[in-house]
Design an enzyme around this catalytic site. Sequence first.
Site, PDB file in Angstrom:
ATOM      1  N   HIS A  78       0.830  -1.209   0.000  1.00 19.84           N
ATOM      2  CA  HIS A  78       0.000   0.000   0.000  1.00 19.84           C
ATOM      3  C   HIS A  78       0.863   1.257   0.000  1.00 19.84           C
ATOM      4  O   HIS A  78       1.284   1.741   1.054  1.00 19.84           O
ATOM      5  CB  HIS A  78      -0.902  -0.038   1.241  1.00 19.84           C
ATOM      6  CG  HIS A  78      -1.919   1.066   1.325  1.00 19.84           C
ATOM      7  ND1 HIS A  78      -2.796   1.184   2.375  1.00 19.84           N
ATOM      8  CD2 HIS A  78      -2.193   2.111   0.505  1.00 19.84           C
ATOM      9  CE1 HIS A  78      -3.566   2.242   2.210  1.00 19.84           C
ATOM     10  NE2 HIS A  78      -3.219   2.823   1.081  1.00 19.84           N
TER      11      HIS A  78
ATOM     12  N   HIS B   6       1.122   5.182  -2.180  1.00 16.24           N
ATOM     13  CA  HIS B   6       0.570   6.093  -3.195  1.00 16.24           C
ATOM     14  C   HIS B   6       1.673   7.072  -3.620  1.00 16.24           C
ATOM     15  O   HIS B   6       2.545   7.420  -2.829  1.00 16.24           O
ATOM     16  CB  HIS B   6      -0.609   6.892  -2.628  1.00 16.24           C
ATOM     17  CG  HIS B   6      -1.718   6.048  -2.091  1.00 16.24           C
ATOM     18  ND1 HIS B   6      -2.511   5.263  -2.890  1.00 16.24           N
ATOM     19  CD2 HIS B   6      -2.178   5.868  -0.821  1.00 16.24           C
ATOM     20  CE1 HIS B   6      -3.418   4.641  -2.132  1.00 16.24           C
ATOM     21  NE2 HIS B   6      -3.232   4.988  -0.878  1.00 16.24           N
TER      22      HIS B   6
ATOM     23  N   ARG C 272      -2.032   8.903  -5.881  1.00 17.56           N
ATOM     24  CA  ARG C 272      -2.393   9.465  -4.581  1.00 17.56           C
ATOM     25  C   ARG C 272      -3.893   9.309  -4.337  1.00 17.56           C
ATOM     26  O   ARG C 272      -4.713   9.802  -5.139  1.00 17.56           O
ATOM     27  CB  ARG C 272      -2.024  10.948  -4.601  1.00 17.56           C
ATOM     28  CG  ARG C 272      -2.232  11.635  -3.296  1.00 17.56           C
ATOM     29  CD  ARG C 272      -1.737  13.083  -3.363  1.00 17.56           C
ATOM     30  NE  ARG C 272      -1.550  13.557  -2.009  1.00 17.56           N
ATOM     31  CZ  ARG C 272      -0.821  14.606  -1.667  1.00 17.56           C
ATOM     32  NH1 ARG C 272      -0.194  15.292  -2.600  1.00 17.56           N
ATOM     33  NH2 ARG C 272      -0.703  14.948  -0.406  1.00 17.56           N
ATOM     34  N   ALA C 273      -4.247   8.688  -3.219  1.00 20.12           N
ATOM     35  CA  ALA C 273      -5.663   8.383  -2.978  1.00 20.12           C
ATOM     36  C   ALA C 273      -6.475   9.649  -2.735  1.00 20.12           C
ATOM     37  O   ALA C 273      -7.586   9.800  -3.250  1.00 20.12           O
ATOM     38  CB  ALA C 273      -5.790   7.436  -1.793  1.00 20.12           C
ATOM     39  N   SER C 274      -5.931  10.563  -1.947  1.00 13.89           N
ATOM     40  CA  SER C 274      -6.719  11.758  -1.603  1.00 13.89           C
ATOM     41  C   SER C 274      -6.957  12.634  -2.822  1.00 13.89           C
ATOM     42  O   SER C 274      -7.896  13.428  -2.849  1.00 13.89           O
ATOM     43  CB  SER C 274      -6.023  12.560  -0.508  1.00 13.89           C
ATOM     44  OG  SER C 274      -4.782  13.046  -0.972  1.00 13.89           O
TER      45      SER C 274
ATOM     46  N   HIS D 125     -10.673   1.933  -1.079  1.00 12.47           N
ATOM     47  CA  HIS D 125      -9.973   3.140  -0.624  1.00 12.47           C
ATOM     48  C   HIS D 125     -10.752   4.373  -1.046  1.00 12.47           C
ATOM     49  O   HIS D 125     -10.867   4.661  -2.230  1.00 12.47           O
ATOM     50  CB  HIS D 125      -8.559   3.182  -1.194  1.00 12.47           C
ATOM     51  CG  HIS D 125      -7.596   3.962  -0.351  1.00 12.47           C
ATOM     52  ND1 HIS D 125      -7.842   5.252   0.070  1.00 12.47           N
ATOM     53  CD2 HIS D 125      -6.400   3.618   0.178  1.00 12.47           C
ATOM     54  CE1 HIS D 125      -6.814   5.663   0.809  1.00 12.47           C
ATOM     55  NE2 HIS D 125      -5.932   4.698   0.900  1.00 12.47           N
TER      56      HIS D 125
ATOM     57  N   HIS E 134      -5.536   0.380   6.071  1.00 13.92           N
ATOM     58  CA  HIS E 134      -5.498   1.000   7.399  1.00 13.92           C
ATOM     59  C   HIS E 134      -5.901  -0.028   8.452  1.00 13.92           C
ATOM     60  O   HIS E 134      -6.740   0.240   9.323  1.00 13.92           O
ATOM     61  CB  HIS E 134      -6.392   2.249   7.448  1.00 13.92           C
ATOM     62  CG  HIS E 134      -6.335   3.052   6.181  1.00 13.92           C
ATOM     63  ND1 HIS E 134      -7.381   3.139   5.301  1.00 13.92           N
ATOM     64  CD2 HIS E 134      -5.317   3.751   5.623  1.00 13.92           C
ATOM     65  CE1 HIS E 134      -7.027   3.865   4.247  1.00 13.92           C
ATOM     66  NE2 HIS E 134      -5.768   4.257   4.414  1.00 13.92           N
TER      67      HIS E 134
ATOM     68  N   GLU F   7       1.847   2.505   3.713  1.00 12.84           N
ATOM     69  CA  GLU F   7       1.318   3.746   3.129  1.00 12.84           C
ATOM     70  C   GLU F   7       2.290   4.895   3.392  1.00 12.84           C
ATOM     71  O   GLU F   7       1.875   6.001   3.749  1.00 12.84           O
ATOM     72  CB  GLU F   7      -0.097   4.070   3.647  1.00 12.84           C
ATOM     73  CG  GLU F   7      -0.871   4.978   2.693  1.00 12.84           C
ATOM     74  CD  GLU F   7      -2.335   5.223   3.080  1.00 12.84           C
ATOM     75  OE1 GLU F   7      -2.768   4.755   4.127  1.00 12.84           O
ATOM     76  OE2 GLU F   7      -3.020   5.906   2.291  1.00 12.84           O
TER      77      GLU F   7
END
Lengths: 348, 348
Positions: free
Chosen positions: B6, B8, B71-73, B178, B223, B284
Site C-alpha cells: 500500500h 501512493h 495518490r488516494a486523496s 480506498h 489502514h 502507506e
Amino acid sequence: MIIDCHGHYTTAPPALEAWRKAQIAAIGDPSKAPSRASLSMSDDEIRASLEGAQLKMQRDRGTDVTIFSPRASAMAHHIGDASTSLEWTRLCNDLIRRVCTLYPDNFIGVCQLPQSPGVRPENCIPELERCINELGFIGCNLNPDPSGGYWKEPPLTDRWWYPLYEKMVELDVPAMVHVSSSCNPCFHATGAHYINADTTAFMQFMTSDLFKDFPTLKFIIPHGGGAVPYHWGRYKGIAQDMKRPPLSELLLRNVYFDTCVYHRPGIELLLKVVPADNILFASEMVGAVKGIDPDTGHHYDDTRRYVEPIDWISDADRAKIFEGNARRVFSRFGTRTPREVNASARGG
Amino acid sequence: MIIDCHGHYTTAPPALEAWRKAQIAAIGDPSKAPSRASLSMSDDEIRASLEGAQLKMQRDRGTDVTIFSPRASAMAHHIGDASTSLEWTRLCNDLIRRVCTLYPDNFIGVCQLPQSPGVRPENCIPELERCINELGFIGCNLNPDPSGGYWKEPPLTDRWWYPLYEKMVELDVPAMVHVSSSCNPCFHATGAHYINADTTAFMQFMTSDLFKDFPTLKFIIPHGGGAVPYHWGRYKGIAQDMKRPPLSELLLRNVYFDTCVYHRPGIELLLKVVPADNILFASEMVGAVKGIDPDTGHHYDDTRRYVEPIDWISDADRAKIFEGNARRVFSRFGTRTPREVNASARGG
C-alpha cells in the site's frame, strides 16, 4: 461499586413501540397523533421488562448501577420534524424516570435530546433542563448526525452547537456522543454507523479548539472510542503533523472512552494506550451484541470479564475505571449513592 | 522479500497538481481543459520526486518493493463528471507506469479507477483492462464513496457493482477499498473518512452473500481494517446474532487487511485477532502520517518496526505477512519478480 455508564432501555414493553408506530403513522396528520398520556404501561410491565434482562445481568455479572438512557437506535431523530422528536423524546425520558423510580439503586437516568435535522440545538435546552433539574438525570446523549447516516449537520465543534454546550456546562453534565439508526443503506447501524460516529467525533475534537472555549465540557465517546485506540499512533501522529498540542493536552481533559469492546484483546489495547483516567466501564448490555461467545461461554457484552482479570493495571486504576471516573465525569453523581441521585428529582 | 502492498505516489512533481488545477478550472468550459499530452514531466523530475522519499525509505527500512498507485486523496472522484474523472485517472495511471518503468525492481502498479458519482461502475472497465493488460498493473483501488463523504452510492455488495467485479475476477485482480478526500465537513479525510470507509466496507461484506456470487473476488481493506480488528468480538457477535456463518467462512477467503496501523499495540492486536493468512504488510509511507514518533525516534508509518519484533508469531506467518500473502492476493504478481511483472507490460 461497579458503575456501568452505558445502558439503553432496549427491552421496554411493546406498548412503547406501538405508540411510536402510531406517532409515525400520524406524521402529516397531527390530529391522529397519539398523546403522551395515551401510553398505557403498568409498573409491573416495566418491572417484567427489566427483571429478566438488565437487572438479571447486573446480578449475574456483579455490576451495581447502570447509567440508563432511552434506546439509542430508536431515537431516530430523522423521523418527522422537531415536534415529532420532542414528543417522542419526552415520552422516552419519562419512561427512564419511571425505571429509576422503581429501581433507584440500580439505574440513574441520562436523557435523549429532541434533536431534529437542521434544527438549531438550542431547541434541546428545555428538555435537557427538565431532565436534569426535574427528573434527576445526570447527562445526555448527543447525536452528531440527526440525519441518520447522511451527516448533514455541522461538525460537533461548530458554533452551531455552542448554545447547547453552554447549557451543559451550566448544568454540569456530560454528553455521550451517540448516533441512532441509519437510513443510509451504506451504513449498518451498530456495525458501521455507531463506530464511524465515534471515530468521526474524536477527529472533530482533535482538529478544533472547542475545549479552549469550553474547558469544562465533557464528552464520552462510546464503543471504546470507535477506531481511535486501535489507531492511537495515527491520531498522535496526525495531531503532531498538524502542529496541534499532544492529545493529553488537546482533549484528554474533556474526552472519555467507555469499555464497550467485546473481546479481551480489544479491551487490553484500550487499557494499554488510553490513560486510565479517561476510561469508564460500560457494557451497553442487551444491546448491539446479545449472543454468547462460544469460545468463552459468556456473553460478548459481559465486559467486566475482560477488564477484571487484566493484572498489569493497578488496583487504583481499576477502581477509577469501574467507579471513580464515572462519578467524576458524571459530576452530578459525584459522591452520592444512586438512591440519593434519584431522590434529588423533584417529586422523585 | 518484503512487499509493501500500500503506497501512493504522494510526492509527484508539482506539474501534476498544476495540470489538475487547470483541469478543474476548465470544468464547464471543456475547450480550456488541458490535454493529457500537455503534462510535461521529465524522467529526472520523477526520479527526484522518489529518490528522497519512497526509495530512500525503502532502503532505510529494508523493504523491497511497493505496490504503488496514484495518490488516494487526489482521486477526488466527486470533482467534475465522468469525463473529468477519466482524463485525470488516465493521466495518474500513466504516471504510475512511468515510475514502474524507471524503477522496475521497486514498484509494481495498481490503478485508480475513473469512478464518478452516480455513474455505473462498468464505466471503469476499459481503464481497468488498459492498466492490467497494457501497463502491467496487478490491482485497482475501488472507492466505495465517489461522492466524497456523503455515501450516495449503493453498498459495495449491491449488484450495481457486479459488472466491475466480473471483470476483476476475469482479470484476476484484487481491489483495495480506498476512499478519497472528503468534501463533507464532518469527516476529516485521513483521520475519519478513510477509517470509517474501511469499517463500513467490512460490515457491508459481512451482511451480504457477495462472496457466494463471486467466490474468487478479493478485497484488501486498508489502514489495518479500520475499526474492525479492535472490535473483532463485536463483529463476530453481530454475525452470530444475525445467524451468519463464522467470519472465517463468511469473508476471510475474500477479505484481507493491511498493516497500516501506526503503533505497536495496534499491530499486536491485529496479529492477535486476524488470521495471519489475511494480513498483508503495508506502510502507506509518505502518506497520512509523516512525522517521527518522539517516543520511538522512528517514523510512525515505519510499520516494519512494529511487525518484525513480534516474537509470538511463527516465521512462516511472518513470511506470509511480509511477502507470501501479497503474492497470493495480487495473484498476477505470483512467483514472479517485480521486474518480470513490469516487463510483462506491452511496450514495458
